[in-house]
Design a protein around this motif. Structure first.
Motif, PDB file in Angstrom:
ATOM      1  N   LEU A  27      45.373  50.594  41.638  1.00  0.00           N
ATOM      2  CA  LEU A  27      43.984  50.365  42.015  1.00  0.00           C
ATOM      3  C   LEU A  27      43.710  50.743  43.464  1.00  0.00           C
ATOM      4  O   LEU A  27      42.624  51.244  43.778  1.00  0.00           O
ATOM      5  CB  LEU A  27      43.616  48.887  41.803  1.00  0.00           C
ATOM      6  N   PHE A  31      40.525  52.963  44.566  1.00  0.00           N
ATOM      7  CA  PHE A  31      39.409  52.372  45.313  1.00  0.00           C
ATOM      8  C   PHE A  31      39.241  53.022  46.680  1.00  0.00           C
ATOM      9  O   PHE A  31      38.119  53.181  47.159  1.00  0.00           O
ATOM     10  CB  PHE A  31      39.624  50.867  45.477  1.00  0.00           C
ATOM     11  N   TYR A  35      35.904  54.899  47.954  1.00  0.00           N
ATOM     12  CA  TYR A  35      35.223  54.490  49.187  1.00  0.00           C
ATOM     13  C   TYR A  35      35.043  55.667  50.137  1.00  0.00           C
ATOM     14  O   TYR A  35      33.984  55.824  50.753  1.00  0.00           O
ATOM     15  CB  TYR A  35      36.015  53.372  49.862  1.00  0.00           C
ATOM     16  N   VAL A  79      34.148  46.760  49.748  1.00  0.00           N
ATOM     17  CA  VAL A  79      35.353  47.540  49.444  1.00  0.00           C
ATOM     18  C   VAL A  79      36.476  47.362  50.479  1.00  0.00           C
ATOM     19  O   VAL A  79      37.634  47.194  50.090  1.00  0.00           O
ATOM     20  CB  VAL A  79      35.013  49.027  49.270  1.00  0.00           C
ATOM     21  N   MET A 277      32.369  45.898  39.539  1.00  0.00           N
ATOM     22  CA  MET A 277      32.960  47.031  40.244  1.00  0.00           C
ATOM     23  C   MET A 277      32.127  48.298  40.061  1.00  0.00           C
ATOM     24  O   MET A 277      32.015  49.125  40.974  1.00  0.00           O
ATOM     25  CB  MET A 277      34.382  47.278  39.727  1.00  0.00           C
ATOM     26  N   MET A 281      30.985  49.671  43.600  1.00  0.00           N
ATOM     27  CA  MET A 281      31.836  50.768  44.050  1.00  0.00           C
ATOM     28  C   MET A 281      31.426  52.116  43.467  1.00  0.00           C
ATOM     29  O   MET A 281      31.310  53.112  44.193  1.00  0.00           O
ATOM     30  CB  MET A 281      33.299  50.489  43.678  1.00  0.00           C
TER      31      MET A 281
END
Length: 311
Positions: A27, A31, A35, A79, A277, A281
């Motif tokens: 993850l 992520f 970002y 984030v 999420m 995100m």
């Protein structure tokens, strides 16, 4: 309520993602990449619009620049801490850090929905009243709409933050989520939450649904106006001007509705981590690409900037 010890909580434990280290290792780079793309995409839109006088003076792009700021702030509120916790064994956030994250999350998230409503109104005026567009959507009107979007949501967020600051929490303060959202934080409360529940059921619903209803009303008028256009080419052109905005609205309010309006009274089950999420995100990451890839003016502005930079 008092199922656990009511003590002074100085930090919360965020338990939103899997506790399995091998899953968290997958993850983290995902992520982080999301970002970085969010920063790149939204910063590019802001710089393009601010550096192009023509785009900045166009109401649609003026709102789009504010939407990019909101998306950038929205992702940056959540984030970085999520990334830090993926690398940490404790996975904590301080009490005041949790309140601050909640304030900015609610403020910027709701500002996002108001800005989308402002953009829908802009499309309504452009299609339903094109002859009066310049006089109605003046620069003063655009400033007023964006000011209202940021100001009303700030007071709305402040109300919730003050109410949450008065709540006592159960030890050890384990939040079943990856950031400090209202429902998961309330789930670890040991106080009487009737007041804040009442606010959530009244003012909170109005705050979320209000902009969405305005968007729906705008597009109902837009649809009937377009259907009365005799030319098929003109119809396609009118629909194409709304396409990007409709995509963003569906993604944003779809995720919000899935998380907050499920018919389930259990607060833990109401908060779907993976659905959250998506709108915290994924949406801020893909919004810039939706607007730039479908928009010839944005692509032309990008080419002009690159031409100046490398020639």
């Amino acid at each position: 309520m008092n199922r656990k010890n009511t003590t002074q909580v100085y930090e919360f434990f965020l338990r939103g993602f899997s506790s399995q280290p091998e899953v968290e290792k997958l993850l983290f780079p995902l992520f982080l990449l999301m970002y970085l793309l969010t920063i790149l995409g939204n910063a590019t839109i802001i710089l393009l619009i601010r550096s192009d006088r023509h785009l900045l003076q166009t109401p649609m792009y003026f709102f789009l620049s504010h939407l990019a700021v909101a998306d950038l702030g929205f992702a940056s509120t959540i984030v970085p801490k999520a990334l830090q916790n993926l690398l940490s064994q404790k996975k904590t956030i301080s009490y005041y850090g949790c309140l601050a994250q909640m304030f900015f999350y609610i403020h910027i998230g709701n500002a996002d929905s108001y800005l989308l409503a402002s953009m829908a109104y802009d499309r309504y005026v452009a299609i339903c009243s094109p002859l009066n567009y310049s006089s109605i959507m003046s620069h003063k009107c655009c400033l007023q709409l964006t000011s209202v979007s940021w100001t009303i949501t700030m007071f709305h967020s402040l109300i919730y933050t003050i109410l949450m600051a008065r709540v006592k929490f159960c030890d050890p303060g384990e939040i079943p989520h990856f950031f400090c959202d209202l429902y998961p934080v309330l789930d670890v409360s040991c106080s009487d939450t009737q007041v804040i529940d009442l606010v959530l059921m009244t003012e909170g619903i109005v705050e979320i649904l209000g902009p969405f209803v305005l968007i729906i009303i705008s597009y109902v008028f837009i649809f009937f106006t377009i259907m009365n256009i005799p030319s098929a080419v003109a119809k396609r052109k009118a629909f194409s001007t709304c396409g990007s905005h409709i995509c963003v609205v569906v993604m944003y309010f779809g995720g919000i509705s899935f998380v907050y309006f499920k018919p389930n009274s259990n607060l833990v089950e109401r908060q779907d981590t993976w659905a959250a999420m998506m709108y915290t995100m994924v949406n801020p990451m893909v919004n810039p690409f939706i607007y730039t890839l479908r928009n010839n003016e944005m692509k032309a502005a990008l080419k002009r900037v690159l031409r100046k930079r490398f020639h």
